[in-house]
Every structure is written in structure tokens, then in C-alpha cells.
Design a protein around this motif. Structure first.
Motif, short mmCIF file in Angstrom:
data_model
loop_
_atom_site.label_atom_id
_atom_site.label_comp_id
_atom_site.label_asym_id
_atom_site.label_seq_id
_atom_site.Cartn_x
_atom_site.Cartn_y
_atom_site.Cartn_z
N UNK A 89 0.84 -1.19 0.00
CA UNK A 89 0.00 0.00 0.00
C UNK A 89 0.88 1.24 0.00
N UNK A 90 0.36 2.29 -0.61
CA UNK A 90 1.04 3.57 -0.61
C UNK A 90 0.00 4.66 -0.78
N UNK A 91 0.34 5.84 -0.30
CA UNK A 91 -0.55 7.00 -0.45
C UNK A 91 0.25 8.18 -0.97
N UNK A 92 -0.42 9.02 -1.73
CA UNK A 92 0.21 10.19 -2.30
C UNK A 92 0.56 9.97 -3.76
N UNK A 93 0.72 11.08 -4.48
CA UNK A 93 1.08 11.01 -5.89
C UNK A 93 2.51 10.51 -6.02
N UNK A 94 2.71 9.53 -6.90
CA UNK A 94 4.04 9.00 -7.14
C UNK A 94 4.27 8.89 -8.64
N UNK A 95 5.52 8.80 -9.04
CA UNK A 95 5.84 8.72 -10.46
C UNK A 95 5.45 7.36 -11.02
#
Length: 108
Positions: A89-95
Motif C-alpha cells: 500500500x502507498x498513499x500520495x502522488x508517485x511517479x
């Protein structure tokens, strides 16, 4: 070219938890600026990974059950599921590159 399927809380179990292939769930909101940036990245990934990965998106505001169950605290957020379990899981805009490195270990 595969598209990103938009789902709701009522479809979550069938489309994500019971899926035969890994599923990337993209949580977003209409009012979220970074989500607008991620939409094209997610669409591109759907085309690239369509043989190995199902991608679905859920708008957070009308779908509080999945948001609460999977502890989505900010958007955009991503949850990678396989066999009904959250693998990553991850949150936030990423490349796009970071999102691919998030997915690739699980899509061998």
C-alpha cells in the motif's frame, strides 16, 4: 488496451477480493488535484499490465466501507491485492516508475 474499471463498495468483494489475478485499487477523489495527475499514469499502467494485473478505481467519498476497511487516510492511495490480501500500500502522488517498482515484485 485494457481500461480501468470504476467500482463501488458493493462491487469490491467480487471485483477485488475474489479476483483470480492481482488487483491494484486506486482510491481517488474528484476534489483531489494530485489524483488528476495520477489518472493518466494509472490508465497507462492498465494498458501495460493488462495481461497480469486488474486495475480498479474507487472514489473515496461515496465508498466509505472500503476506505475505512483498508485505512485510506489520504488520496491518491493505492492498495495491491492478491488472493484477497493486501500485499502493498502507498498513499500520495508517485511517479510512474515508482508505481511500477511498487507492482513489479508481485507480478513475476
Amino acid at each position: 488496451m485494457s481500461s480501468v474499471l470504476t467500482i463501488s463498495d458493493t462491487e469490491f468483494e467480487a471485483e477485488v477480493l475474489q479476483s483470480a489475478q492481482p488487483v491494484l485499487v486506486y482510491f481517488w477523489a474528484a476534489w483531489c488535484g494530485p489524483c488528476r495527475l495520477m489518472t493518466s499514469v494509472v490508465s497507462g499502467l492498465a494498458a501495460t499490465y493488462n495481461d497480469r494485473l486488474k486495475i480498479v478505481k474507487m472514489e473515496v467519498d461515496p465508498n466509505p466501507t472500503a476506505v475505512a476497511t483498508y485505512r485510506v487516510e489520504g488520496v491518491p492511495a493505492f492498495r495491491l491485492f492478491k488472493a484477497g490480501e493486501v500485499l502493498e500500500s502507498t498513499e500520495g502522488a508517485i511517479s510512474k516508475q515508482k508505481l511500477e517498482s511498487f507492482l513489479n515484485p508481485h507480478l513475476a
